[in-house]
Design an enzyme around this catalytic site. Sequence first.
Site, PDB file in Angstrom:
ATOM      1  N   ILE A   1       0.853  -1.185   0.000  1.00  0.00           N
ATOM      2  CA  ILE A   1       0.000   0.000   0.000  1.00  0.00           C
ATOM      3  C   ILE A   1       0.892   1.239   0.000  1.00  0.00           C
ATOM      4  CG2 ILE A   1      -1.945  -1.153   1.113  1.00  0.00           C
ATOM      5  CD1 ILE A   1      -1.116   0.245   3.726  1.00  0.00           C
ATOM      6  N   CYS A   2       0.322   2.358  -0.406  1.00  0.00           N
ATOM      7  CA  CYS A   2       1.096   3.594  -0.526  1.00  0.00           C
ATOM      8  C   CYS A   2       1.674   4.000   0.825  1.00  0.00           C
ATOM      9  CB  CYS A   2       0.226   4.709  -1.095  1.00  0.00           C
ATOM     10  SG  CYS A   2      -0.058   4.466  -2.859  1.00  0.00           S
TER      11      CYS A   2
END
Length: 75
Positions: A14-15
């Site tokens: 995930i970012c």
Amino acid sequence: MVIAMKKLDVTGDICPVPVLKTKKALEELNEGEELEVVGDYKPALENIKRFAENNGYTVVLAEETESRFRIVIKK
């Protein structure tokens, strides 16, 4: 002429991890080579695309399905 394409799978990340991995992979490419990034965290597609465009790379393709995304970036 065959263009070399490196592949990067950021599935499960995930970012900001997908963008950071993409940045590192692009730095390792030679001019004219392409990087294909695939993953499953859809917000990363727009973040990677924005990063690429803001840093002078060419987004050749950006697509998503119901559960995955794919983006090809040319250095």
